[in-house]
Structure formats: structure tokens, C-alpha cells
Scaffold this motif. Sequence first.
Motif, short mmCIF file in Angstrom:
data_model
loop_
_atom_site.label_atom_id
_atom_site.label_comp_id
_atom_site.label_asym_id
_atom_site.label_seq_id
_atom_site.Cartn_x
_atom_site.Cartn_y
_atom_site.Cartn_z
N MET A 94 0.77 -1.17 0.06
CA MET A 94 0.09 -0.04 0.13
C MET A 94 0.72 1.46 -0.12
SD MET A 94 -3.10 -1.35 2.60
CE MET A 94 -3.90 0.32 2.64
N PHE A 95 1.95 1.20 0.68
CA PHE A 95 2.99 2.26 0.74
C PHE A 95 3.59 2.42 -0.69
CE2 PHE A 95 7.50 3.51 0.67
CZ PHE A 95 7.47 4.78 1.26
N TYR A 96 3.31 1.87 -1.53
CA TYR A 96 3.95 1.98 -3.02
C TYR A 96 2.97 2.68 -3.73
CZ TYR A 96 5.61 1.82 -7.73
OH TYR A 96 6.02 2.02 -8.64
N PHE A 97 1.49 2.42 -3.52
CA PHE A 97 0.75 3.02 -4.26
C PHE A 97 0.27 4.39 -3.64
CE2 PHE A 97 0.20 -1.51 -5.70
CZ PHE A 97 0.26 -1.18 -7.20
N LYS A 98 0.77 4.60 -2.40
CA LYS A 98 0.49 5.82 -1.83
C LYS A 98 1.36 6.95 -1.96
CE LYS A 98 -1.81 9.03 1.15
NZ LYS A 98 -2.97 9.68 0.47
N CYS A 99 2.64 6.33 -2.15
CA CYS A 99 3.65 7.36 -2.38
C CYS A 99 4.49 7.31 -3.65
CB CYS A 99 4.60 7.21 -1.04
SG CYS A 99 3.83 7.62 0.44
N TYR A 100 4.42 6.15 -4.47
CA TYR A 100 4.92 5.87 -5.37
C TYR A 100 6.83 6.36 -5.37
CZ TYR A 100 0.46 5.92 -7.50
OH TYR A 100 -0.53 5.59 -7.65
N PRO A 101 7.02 5.66 -4.25
CA PRO A 101 8.85 5.86 -4.23
C PRO A 101 9.58 5.34 -5.47
CG PRO A 101 8.14 4.12 -2.79
CD PRO A 101 6.84 4.77 -3.44
N THR A 102 10.76 5.67 -5.68
CA THR A 102 11.41 4.79 -6.52
C THR A 102 12.00 3.51 -6.01
OG1 THR A 102 13.63 5.72 -5.71
CG2 THR A 102 12.55 7.16 -7.57
N PHE A 103 12.16 2.71 -6.87
CA PHE A 103 12.63 1.29 -6.01
C PHE A 103 13.85 1.29 -5.40
CE2 PHE A 103 9.85 -0.04 -9.31
CZ PHE A 103 8.89 -0.43 -8.64
N ASP A 104 14.57 2.30 -5.41
CA ASP A 104 16.02 2.84 -4.77
C ASP A 104 15.57 3.32 -3.39
OD1 ASP A 104 18.00 2.25 -6.66
OD2 ASP A 104 17.41 4.10 -7.72
N VAL A 105 14.59 3.99 -3.33
CA VAL A 105 14.14 4.34 -1.90
C VAL A 105 13.46 3.24 -1.21
CG1 VAL A 105 12.40 6.07 -0.98
CG2 VAL A 105 13.97 6.78 -2.50
#
Length: 132
Positions: A1-12
Motif C-alpha cells: 500500500m505504501f508504494y501506491f500511496k507514495c510512488y517511491p523509486t525502487f531505490d528508496v
Amino acid sequence: MFYFKCYPTFDVAGVLFDLHRSRAHHWMLRLQLLLESALGKKMALPERKLQSIEDFITRFPSAKEVMIDGTERPIQRPKDHQKQKNHYSGKKKCHTRKHLIVTDLDKRVLVLSKAREGKVHGHSAVGRAKNW
């Protein structure tokens, strides 16, 4: 869910979850299926290839008010002199890539443009963008 909320790079995401970026990408893809199954709906990533305002309205009919903003993210200084000039951001005093973002009132990222060189100014990027 974190990914879809914030869209961080995969590095982050890799740093936050103590993984290599390729593993962060792998797990995002695997866990996306599980999350979609649990929520009973498909998760949507931001749109990247809209050609016109009409396409935007067709794709997001419920978005009555939106905010358009730009973001810069630092990159490693390119070795090629011309690329250095194109990616140097006078605003951030470093080499960057820029994105334009369109969000709605619920703070969902609806459109995320392709990355542009750091030298391109926000109003220039909007004027030149054929693909959002």
C-alpha cells in the motif's frame, strides 16, 4: 500500500525495506496481486500517455479540480558534457530529472509525466509536453 500511496523509486523502497532495488520491484509486483485480491479491486498506477485534455477528461471523469505541479529529483552527474548542461538545474544547483504531476482533491496522483532534463523549466515543460 505504501508504494501506491507514495510512488517511491525502487531505490528508496529498497533503502526503507533493506532490499536491493530489483528485489523491491520484484516484491511490489508480487504483493500487488495479493493486495488487489484482498481489496477486491485493481490498483492503478498514474497515467503516463495522455495526448490531450479530452483524453484526461475521458480517463478521469470524476476529477473536477486538479493541481499540476513539478518535482525534481537529483541524479548522478552525467559524464558527457552536453548531458551535464542539459541536466543541470540552476534552481537546485545540481543535476536533476523533472516530472510534472497531476493530482486530484483526494491527493491521488492521476498523471505522472515522463522524466525531462533538469534544465527544462516547468512552464516550458508544460508547453512542450505532447505526452503528459
